[in-house]
Design an enzyme around this catalytic site. Structure first.
Site, short mmCIF file in Angstrom:
data_model
loop_
_atom_site.label_atom_id
_atom_site.label_comp_id
_atom_site.label_asym_id
_atom_site.label_seq_id
_atom_site.Cartn_x
_atom_site.Cartn_y
_atom_site.Cartn_z
N GLY A 1 0.84 -1.19 0.00
CA GLY A 1 0.00 0.00 0.00
C GLY A 1 0.86 1.23 0.00
O GLY A 1 2.09 1.15 0.10
N GLY B 1 0.88 5.58 1.27
CA GLY B 1 0.21 6.62 2.05
C GLY B 1 0.82 7.96 1.79
O GLY B 1 1.55 8.14 0.80
N PHE C 1 3.21 9.69 3.25
CA PHE C 1 4.65 9.95 3.35
C PHE C 1 5.52 8.80 2.86
O PHE C 1 6.72 8.80 3.05
CB PHE C 1 5.04 10.28 4.80
CG PHE C 1 4.30 11.47 5.32
CD1 PHE C 1 4.57 12.74 4.84
CD2 PHE C 1 3.32 11.31 6.28
CE1 PHE C 1 3.88 13.84 5.31
CE2 PHE C 1 2.63 12.40 6.76
CZ PHE C 1 2.90 13.68 6.27
N GLY C 2 4.91 7.80 2.24
CA GLY C 2 5.73 6.69 1.76
C GLY C 2 4.89 5.48 1.42
O GLY C 2 3.69 5.61 1.18
N VAL D 1 4.18 1.00 1.96
CA VAL D 1 4.30 -0.17 2.84
C VAL D 1 4.62 -1.38 1.97
O VAL D 1 3.97 -1.61 0.94
CB VAL D 1 2.98 -0.40 3.62
CG1 VAL D 1 3.11 -1.59 4.56
CG2 VAL D 1 2.59 0.85 4.41
N LYS E 1 6.86 -0.29 6.75
CA LYS E 1 6.39 1.03 6.31
C LYS E 1 7.62 1.91 6.13
O LYS E 1 8.37 2.14 7.08
CB LYS E 1 5.45 1.60 7.38
CG LYS E 1 4.70 2.84 6.98
CD LYS E 1 3.55 3.09 7.98
CE LYS E 1 2.83 4.37 7.71
NZ LYS E 1 1.63 4.53 8.54
N ASP F 1 -8.41 8.38 12.94
CA ASP F 1 -8.45 8.08 11.50
C ASP F 1 -8.99 6.67 11.27
O ASP F 1 -8.44 5.91 10.47
CB ASP F 1 -7.05 8.25 10.90
CG ASP F 1 -7.08 8.40 9.37
OD1 ASP F 1 -8.19 8.60 8.82
OD2 ASP F 1 -6.02 8.31 8.74
N ASN G 1 -7.81 1.49 7.23
CA ASN G 1 -6.94 1.33 8.41
C ASN G 1 -7.37 0.17 9.30
O ASN G 1 -6.96 0.07 10.45
CB ASN G 1 -6.89 2.64 9.20
CG ASN G 1 -6.12 3.71 8.45
OD1 ASN G 1 -5.30 3.39 7.57
ND2 ASN G 1 -6.35 4.97 8.76
#
Ligand code: ATP
Ligand code: MG
Length: 350
Positions: free
Chosen positions: A17, A19, A21-22, A24, A39, A130, A135
């Site tokens: 996946g 997100g 900032f980076g 996984v 991550k 969140d 999630n």
């Protein structure tokens, strides 16, 4: 790609996946062959968005958690370019809407696991902020686990200052209208998740962000009762999506609502809060159990011989017995009330 960290070598297998900032990745420890999720957060992006504090807090909060419905945090390290977080691998990805709608029973089986994770967080003064399908991860063994503590906050004092955090579709009115926050942020998101599980869509929609925010703050929620959906479930969703956070249920109150209580009983899951509330009810009604120690009583059926048989042939037994229930309680007796509900302890102590 080979990642090195804490003296170990990890081979990246595939991307799981991505997100803000980076990304996984699924990685394999080249020594033990164990699989993990890693991550990888780009330091360049952290600096660009001034998010260093946020990542530090994600690491501090997530690494402090230990619960079966929260993704395990194993370790973290950094190099010149990235921060690496090594996590328990959930091979079945995150929660998505199924092709055919979930039954009410399936909704419960999913919901109670998410609820259990959120209960753990709230008990440890953590607000996730969140909660959403993406999630909630699914482990190989089918267990659901919460992940992504990027917006999580450890509460020192309530209420919490507002930041527009999370994902708009799951945000409560107090977040979108920039008011102060508390734990009820998460219970609203639980309401959105429950609605989505049942209907396959969000309770509030909009053609653009502004319209969505307007609908969340002002639109009356209408839930159409489809076949086979119980009124108790509809009542719970409606309660969770109450706009005023003060009137919205806490996690504890969710455990005490009829839909959760009934389904937990059906599935033989221990409901800690129901147990506590039953104890309280008995205490408030001043009902106490009178426990008589070391009473010898006659076995009603003479044919029942026991190892404690008296010489005259009368069977007796010397364990303690709950002899009666009296209504005049004393603080001393309260301890027996406690024990009554925890019957395992009761018999262990006798
Ligand atoms: P965002 O900010 O967009 O919410 P993020 O950068 O904080 O994302 P995560 O939410 O932690 O990243 O992970 C992004 C996605 O990667 C998840 O939705 C999931 O699909 C996948 N993923 C994350 N952790 C794991 C894991 N432990 N096992 C399997 N997949 C994972
Ligand atoms: Mg995420």
């Amino acid at each position: 790609m080979i990642i090195t960290g804490c003296g170990n070598f990890y081979q990246t297998i595939k991307q799981l996946g991505s997100g803000s900032f980076g990304s996984v990745y699924l990685v394999k420890d080249l020594n033990t062959q164990y699989e993990f999720a890693c991550k990888i957060i780009s330091k360049h992006l952290i600096n660009m968005y001034n998010a260093s504090q946020m990542i530090q807090s994600e690491i501090a909060i997530h690494s402090s958690c230990n619960h079966k419905n929260i993704v395990k945090f194993y370790s973290y390290w950094e190099d010149q370019n990235n921060i690496y977080i090594l996590l328990e691998y959930c091979s079945k990805g995150h929660l998505i809407n199924p092709k055919t709608q979930f039954t009410e029973d399936e909704v419960f089986q999913i919901f109670h696991q998410i609820l259990s994770g959120v209960d753990y967080l709230h008990q440890h003064n953590i607000i996730h902020r969140d909660l959403k399908f993406e999630n909630v991860l699914i482990h190989e063994d089918g267990t659901l686990k919460l992940c992504d503590f990027g917006w999580a906050i450890k509460v020192q004092q309530l209420p919490v200052e507002n930041v527009m955090c999370g994902t708009t579709e799951y945000m409560p009115p107090e977040v979108v209208s920039k008011q102060v926050l508390d734990f009820k942020v998460d219970t609203w998101s639980l309401g959105v998740i429950l609605y989505e599980l049942l209907h396959g869509s969000f309770p509030f929609n909009g053609h653009n962000q502004l319209e969505l925010i307007q609908n969340i703050t002002t639109n009356q929620l209408l839930i159409f009762r489809s076949d086979g959906v119980s009124e108790d479930l509809i009542n719970l969703i409606q309660a969770l999506l109450i706009k005023n956070p003060e009137l919205r249920p806490t996690v504890q109150q969710i455990y005490l609502c009829k839909w959760v209580k009934t389904n937990m009983k059906t599935h033989n899951i221990f409901n800690h809060y129901e147990n506590e509330s039953l104890k309280l009810k008995v205490k408030q009604k001043n009902i106490a159990l009178k426990v008589v120690h070391d009473v010898k009583y006659l076995t009603p059926n003479k044919k029942m011989k026991t190892s404690h048989d008296d010489v005259d042939g009368k069977s007796t037994n010397s364990i303690n017995t709950i002899q009666s229930i009296s209504t005049n309680t004393s603080p001393k007796q309260n301890k027996y009330v406690d024990k009554f509900f925890n019957f395992i302890e009761l018999f262990k102590n006798f």
